[in-house]
Design an enzyme around this catalytic site. Structure first.
Site, PDB file in Angstrom:
ATOM      1  N   HIS A  18      -4.460  -2.125  -6.493  1.00 15.64           N
ATOM      2  CA  HIS A  18      -3.809  -0.853  -6.771  1.00 15.64           C
ATOM      3  C   HIS A  18      -4.786   0.080  -7.467  1.00 15.64           C
ATOM      4  O   HIS A  18      -5.571  -0.340  -8.310  1.00 15.64           O
ATOM      5  CB  HIS A  18      -2.508  -1.010  -7.566  1.00 15.64           C
ATOM      6  CG  HIS A  18      -2.572  -1.964  -8.712  1.00 15.64           C
ATOM      7  ND1 HIS A  18      -2.356  -3.315  -8.563  1.00 15.64           N
ATOM      8  CD2 HIS A  18      -2.814  -1.764 -10.031  1.00 15.64           C
ATOM      9  CE1 HIS A  18      -2.458  -3.904  -9.742  1.00 15.64           C
ATOM     10  NE2 HIS A  18      -2.747  -2.991 -10.644  1.00 15.64           N
ATOM     11  N   ASP A  69       0.821  -1.227   0.000  1.00 14.55           N
ATOM     12  CA  ASP A  69       0.000   0.000   0.000  1.00 14.55           C
ATOM     13  C   ASP A  69       0.849   1.268   0.000  1.00 14.55           C
ATOM     14  O   ASP A  69       0.429   2.302   0.510  1.00 14.55           O
ATOM     15  CB  ASP A  69      -0.959   0.022   1.205  1.00 14.55           C
ATOM     16  CG  ASP A  69      -1.789  -1.243   1.315  1.00 14.55           C
ATOM     17  OD1 ASP A  69      -2.421  -1.604   0.313  1.00 14.55           O
ATOM     18  OD2 ASP A  69      -1.795  -1.872   2.392  1.00 14.55           O
ATOM     19  N   ARG A  93      -6.332   0.609   7.626  1.00 17.34           N
ATOM     20  CA  ARG A  93      -4.926   0.239   7.774  1.00 17.34           C
ATOM     21  C   ARG A  93      -4.368   0.765   9.088  1.00 17.34           C
ATOM     22  O   ARG A  93      -4.778   1.812   9.575  1.00 17.34           O
ATOM     23  CB  ARG A  93      -4.102   0.786   6.608  1.00 17.34           C
ATOM     24  CG  ARG A  93      -4.511   0.222   5.263  1.00 17.34           C
ATOM     25  CD  ARG A  93      -3.620   0.748   4.131  1.00 17.34           C
ATOM     26  NE  ARG A  93      -4.159   0.335   2.832  1.00 17.34           N
ATOM     27  CZ  ARG A  93      -4.372   1.146   1.812  1.00 17.34           C
ATOM     28  NH1 ARG A  93      -4.106   2.429   1.926  1.00 17.34           N
ATOM     29  NH2 ARG A  93      -4.854   0.688   0.677  1.00 17.34           N
TER      30      ARG A  93
END
Length: 429
Positions: A41, A13, A304
């Site tokens: 992506h 990432d 995340r």
């Protein structure tokens, strides 16, 4: 001959898709060498945002060949869905090539992935449940089914019958659940293979011919060095080798044909899933970075984990991947934070450690040793050169390059292509 590898230097990432897309403009061939549709992506092309998982970023350029190499594991159903996604948006995929040696993900891999992860309870590794690990397991066990097999009706049926006899015993005896019949899979997946057949070939020949003809080839990695099965935070890793060395195995191109290796990283650190993360932030600054940086997984949508920039991790990436160039992304996300921190080393039991420990129990005990730098408040999203950066932002970028030991070649101040700035041309360096 000029070939460039794009490698993630952290836990994935890092913005590799955007950098690969940016570098694709000057390449004739773009190739992926490992992973599967577990990696996502995001690319902005012609003002439109696209999310891809399997197909290389260069697909938007009709004149460029895009390769899915032999090192990938390919879910045919997912590939066809991605092809349809592109076709529905007017994007041609005639320039796609898929290796006849790439291994195929089948429904029993998806089921095995889900059951194995659930059985681990608190010891789960955070898999995306896309069947990647089980497919690579079958590859190593020499029972995998490859694209060449999928296109051969007799070979596919024979291997599917053999594998299901084994997999169904596993499901029934170990997980107390039903398996699959041959009929549930065979016709559907053979038909998928027929729809993909037009793209399937020996991609090693395609790539080596291109290099021998002095074409520029761009190799696109998925995930990142810290998720590499050998050099990452094992076992909290993927099942393949995202490091630059994975190119030679995953595409059938010799190591002498790789000329530059671009390490992509964010100006901070993020990761999805479980595992050690020495610089992780649990405070308001961490929340700010996550929201401003839109740190949610492309594939999973999971928030995340975020933390300060870790130069120990990126130095490790430089060493094991032979990084020659640095692309520093998302510098703009740090705007407005009064004091920034960079991890320069770890401290464990009173000892300073300069490398990433292989023993995760030791890594879990490591405390980051930080160097503090003053932040900036100026809007940098329109900056087009290093000299245009505010003094504190420029010093931060320069310090990252110094601490990692990698020469800065590109930096990014926003998500759009025109917010990526070249310091030196990696094709000519």
């Amino acid at each position: 001959m000029s070939s460039v590898v794009v490698v993630g230097t952290q836990w994935g990432d890092e913005g590799k898709g955007k950098i690969t897309d940016f570098l694709s403009e000057h390449a004739e061939v773009v190739a992926r060498y490992q992973g599967g549709n577990n990696a996502g992506h995001t690319i902005v092309f012609g003002g439109v945002k696209y999310k891809l998982h399997l197909i290389p970023s260069g697909i938007f350029y009709k004149e460029k060949i895009c390769v899915i190499g032999n090192g990938l594991v390919v879910d045919p159903k997912a590939l066809l869905e991605e092809l349809k996604y592109l076709h529905d948006r007017g994007v041609s995929t005639d320039n796609l090539r898929v290796s006849n040696r790439a291994h195929v993900i089948l429904p029993y891999h998806l089921k095995q992935d889900e059951l194995e992860e659930a059985s681990k309870g608190d010891d789960k590794i955070g898999t995306t449940k896309k069947g990647i690990g089980p497919a690579y397991m079958d590859k190593a066990a020499r029972i995998g089914i490859r694209m060449a097999d999928l296109l051969d009706r007799e070979a596919f049926k024979e291997k599917l019958e053999r594998n299901l006899a084994q997999k169904n015993r596993l499901f029934e005896k170990m997980y107390d659940t039903e398996g699959f019949s041959v009929e549930e899979i065979f016709e559907e997946y053979f038909e998928y293979g027929q729809q993909i057949a037009q793209y399937v070939c020996d991609t090693s020949v395609v790539l080596n011919d291109a290099l021998d003809n002095n074409h520029r080839v761009l190799f696109e990695g998925a995930q990142g060095v810290m998720l590499d099965i050998d050099h990452g935070t094992y076992p909290f890793v993927t099942s393949s080798n995202p490091i630059a060395g994975g190119v030679t195995v995953g595409t059938g191109v010799g190591p002498a044909k790789v000329t530059r290796v671009v390490g992509v990283c964010k100006a901070y650190t993020s990761r999805v899933g479980d595992g050690p993360f020495p610089t992780e932030l649990h405070d308001e600054i961490g929340h700010q970075i996550r929201e401003v940086g839109r740190e949610y997984g492309t594939t999973t949508g999971r928030p995340r984990r975020v933390g300060w920039f870790d130069s120990v991790v990126v130095r490790h990436a430089r060493r094991v991947s032979g990084l020659t160039d640095l692309s520093l992304n998302s510098i703009d996300v740090l705007t407005g934070i009064p004091t920034l921190k960079i991890c320069v080393a770890y401290k464990c039991d009173g000892k300073v450690i300069d490398e990433v420990p292989a023993n995760l129990n030791i890594l879990a005990k490591c405390e980051p040793v930080y160097e503090e730098l003053p932040g900036w408040t100026e809007d940098i999203t329109g900056v087009r050169s290093l000299d245009e950066l505010p003094e504190n932002a420029r010093k931060y970028v320069e310090r990252v390059s110094e601490l990692t030991g990698i020469q800065l070649s590109m930096f990014s101040v926003g998500p759009d292509r025109n917010q990526t700035n070249i310091v030196r041309n990696v094709y000519e360096a």
